[in-house]
Write an enzyme that holds these catalytic residues in place. Sequence first.
Site, PDB file in Angstrom:
ATOM      1  N   THR A  16       0.829  -1.205   0.000  1.00 46.96           N
ATOM      2  CA  THR A  16       0.000   0.000   0.000  1.00 46.96           C
ATOM      3  C   THR A  16       0.863   1.254   0.000  1.00 46.96           C
ATOM      4  O   THR A  16       0.647   2.172  -0.789  1.00 46.96           O
ATOM      5  CB  THR A  16      -0.925  -0.007   1.222  1.00 46.96           C
ATOM      6  OG1 THR A  16      -1.693  -1.210   1.238  1.00 46.96           O
ATOM      7  CG2 THR A  16      -1.867   1.187   1.199  1.00 46.96           C
TER       8      THR A  16
ATOM      9  N   TYR B 210     -12.322  -6.255  -5.495  1.00 49.12           N
ATOM     10  CA  TYR B 210     -13.453  -5.605  -6.168  1.00 49.12           C
ATOM     11  C   TYR B 210     -14.781  -6.136  -5.644  1.00 49.12           C
ATOM     12  O   TYR B 210     -15.701  -5.375  -5.343  1.00 49.12           O
ATOM     13  CB  TYR B 210     -13.356  -5.798  -7.684  1.00 49.12           C
ATOM     14  CG  TYR B 210     -14.458  -5.085  -8.435  1.00 49.12           C
ATOM     15  CD1 TYR B 210     -14.363  -3.724  -8.704  1.00 49.12           C
ATOM     16  CD2 TYR B 210     -15.589  -5.762  -8.858  1.00 49.12           C
ATOM     17  CE1 TYR B 210     -15.373  -3.065  -9.368  1.00 49.12           C
ATOM     18  CE2 TYR B 210     -16.609  -5.116  -9.524  1.00 49.12           C
ATOM     19  CZ  TYR B 210     -16.499  -3.763  -9.777  1.00 49.12           C
ATOM     20  OH  TYR B 210     -17.515  -3.099 -10.440  1.00 49.12           O
TER      21      TYR B 210
ATOM     22  N   TYR C  30      -3.017 -10.577   3.123  1.00 49.06           N
ATOM     23  CA  TYR C  30      -2.951  -9.161   3.487  1.00 49.06           C
ATOM     24  C   TYR C  30      -4.313  -8.747   4.023  1.00 49.06           C
ATOM     25  O   TYR C  30      -5.279  -8.605   3.274  1.00 49.06           O
ATOM     26  CB  TYR C  30      -2.564  -8.343   2.259  1.00 49.06           C
ATOM     27  CG  TYR C  30      -2.132  -6.920   2.530  1.00 49.06           C
ATOM     28  CD1 TYR C  30      -2.197  -6.346   3.795  1.00 49.06           C
ATOM     29  CD2 TYR C  30      -1.648  -6.125   1.499  1.00 49.06           C
ATOM     30  CE1 TYR C  30      -1.793  -5.051   4.036  1.00 49.06           C
ATOM     31  CE2 TYR C  30      -1.232  -4.818   1.718  1.00 49.06           C
ATOM     32  CZ  TYR C  30      -1.316  -4.288   2.987  1.00 49.06           C
ATOM     33  OH  TYR C  30      -0.919  -2.994   3.206  1.00 49.06           O
TER      34      TYR C  30
ATOM     35  N   LYS D 274      -0.194 -10.267   6.988  1.00 51.47           N
ATOM     36  CA  LYS D 274       0.124  -8.900   7.393  1.00 51.47           C
ATOM     37  C   LYS D 274      -1.176  -8.315   7.928  1.00 51.47           C
ATOM     38  O   LYS D 274      -2.161  -8.180   7.192  1.00 51.47           O
ATOM     39  CB  LYS D 274       0.638  -8.073   6.221  1.00 51.47           C
ATOM     40  CG  LYS D 274       0.982  -6.636   6.597  1.00 51.47           C
ATOM     41  CD  LYS D 274       1.531  -5.873   5.387  1.00 51.47           C
ATOM     42  CE  LYS D 274       2.053  -4.507   5.795  1.00 51.47           C
ATOM     43  NZ  LYS D 274       0.976  -3.523   6.029  1.00 51.47           N
TER      44      LYS D 274
END
Length: 304
Positions: A49, A114, A144, A174
């Site tokens: 990110t 999405y 993630y 994570k």
Amino acid sequence: MTKPKEIKGVFAAALTPLNPDYSPSLESIPLYLDFLACRGCHGALILGTTGEGPSFSLKERVSIMQAAIKVRETHPQFQLLAGTGTPSLEETINLTRTAFQFGMDGVVVLPPYYYRSAEDDGLFFWYASLMRRAVPEGAALFGYHIPAVSGVPLSLDLISRLLEGFPKQFAGIKDSSGDPLHAKTLGERFGEHLAVFSGNDRLFSLALENAAAGCITALANLISPKLRMLWQAYQQGEELEPIQGILSKGRAIIDNYPPAPSLLKYLVSELFDFDRWPVRPPLLPLPDHATETVMSDAVALDIT
């Protein structure tokens, strides 16, 4: 049984250097990773990110990975993780295969973000297909969990299914939820069977006390020596709170001036003499009116 490679410690959610035309500055990438290694990072996550990973094309991501691996010429033990998640399963498979072909130590994979109403069964099938087709036995895949951004959480039950079904590939997650209760629950439920990397500097000591394997944070771009100090203090059974207080103040600066890549690219250029790298649209650079207060906060924290 071949287990995933052990990966642990302090990792930077690394920035991606860009040229003025927004193309990746490939020659700057290994130099920046070298900087992070010299400041105490065990490794780095590229294309996450903070690294604006979803803003790059597949071809660009491959070129960034290829550039990043050059850091091993100066730091052979520096561990590299690559963000390879996209909403497309086939694209994610191709990126993940490429990451391991280049020699990445692991991949950090966003869920297909999405379709936010996707059920655990669908997410399990998606991750299972990815691991069967792109993750060799003994290689490390991390899920993630960043629901505020992806809109698709990785539930505890889904994590348990992936861990049980793919013990040779599924290494951990994570956790960027920023939720202290979630950090505790992960430790209570999975312990050291799941390598959890905290994505929030405020929670680093709490995560370590609940069996986390380390951290992957944006703040490591600035004060990785402090993160490494806390890591070492935990290993040696020393007091964590004084260092954790500094980390929490640093995280507050990041949270006060979103988005993080814009703030961090400004501070890295001002404090460490790197070029003032742009961010890719739709992100915007740190506005001029914020630079004075940002620098004042940074100086007060002594982040250098």
